[in-house]
Design a protein around this motif. Structure first.
Motif, short mmCIF file in Angstrom:
data_model
loop_
_atom_site.label_atom_id
_atom_site.label_comp_id
_atom_site.label_asym_id
_atom_site.label_seq_id
_atom_site.Cartn_x
_atom_site.Cartn_y
_atom_site.Cartn_z
N SER A 186 -48.65 -4.74 24.36
CA SER A 186 -47.64 -3.75 24.77
C SER A 186 -46.88 -4.20 26.01
O SER A 186 -45.67 -4.01 26.12
N ARG A 187 -47.57 -4.83 26.93
CA ARG A 187 -46.90 -5.35 28.14
C ARG A 187 -46.00 -6.53 27.81
O ARG A 187 -44.92 -6.68 28.36
N LEU A 188 -46.48 -7.38 26.89
CA LEU A 188 -45.69 -8.54 26.49
C LEU A 188 -44.40 -8.11 25.80
O LEU A 188 -43.34 -8.70 26.05
N VAL A 189 -44.46 -7.08 24.96
CA VAL A 189 -43.26 -6.56 24.29
C VAL A 189 -42.22 -6.15 25.32
O VAL A 189 -41.05 -6.55 25.25
N VAL A 190 -42.62 -5.37 26.29
CA VAL A 190 -41.70 -4.86 27.31
C VAL A 190 -41.12 -5.99 28.15
O VAL A 190 -39.91 -6.07 28.39
N GLN A 191 -41.97 -6.91 28.60
CA GLN A 191 -41.51 -8.00 29.46
C GLN A 191 -40.60 -8.97 28.72
O GLN A 191 -39.59 -9.43 29.27
N ALA A 192 -40.94 -9.30 27.48
CA ALA A 192 -40.11 -10.23 26.72
C ALA A 192 -38.75 -9.62 26.41
O ALA A 192 -37.72 -10.29 26.50
N ALA A 193 -38.74 -8.34 26.05
CA ALA A 193 -37.47 -7.66 25.79
C ALA A 193 -36.62 -7.58 27.05
O ALA A 193 -35.41 -7.81 27.01
N ALA A 194 -37.25 -7.29 28.18
CA ALA A 194 -36.52 -7.22 29.45
C ALA A 194 -35.93 -8.57 29.85
O ALA A 194 -34.90 -8.64 30.51
#
Length: 71
Positions: A14-22
């Motif tokens: 879930s953290r990776l999704v947010v950081q990669a999208a950002a």
């Protein structure tokens, strides 16, 4: 870059999704519970289960290739 995150609702995923999208990447979030994937711009959510890898002798990459191609 297109990034596929398997386990997109987990602690790390879930953290990776947010950081990669950002960071501007196109993210494909693969999860059993698509409603729990963090909402972010540039994220495509795919729902599903990876087949029992030991029983079918399918590598994780082979199991995800059809899902990634759809996104």
């Amino acid at each position: 870059m297109k990034i596929v995150v398997v386990g997109a609702t987990g602690n790390v995923g879930s953290r990776l999704v947010v950081q990669a999208a950002a960071a501007g990447h196109d993210v494909v979030a693969y999860a059993r519970r698509p409603e729990a994937v963090p909402v972010a711009s540039g994220v495509t959510v795919l729902a599903g289960l990876i087949p029992a890898l030991n029983a079918t002798r399918v590598t994780p990459l082979e199991a995800l290739r059809p899902a990634a191609a759809e996104a």
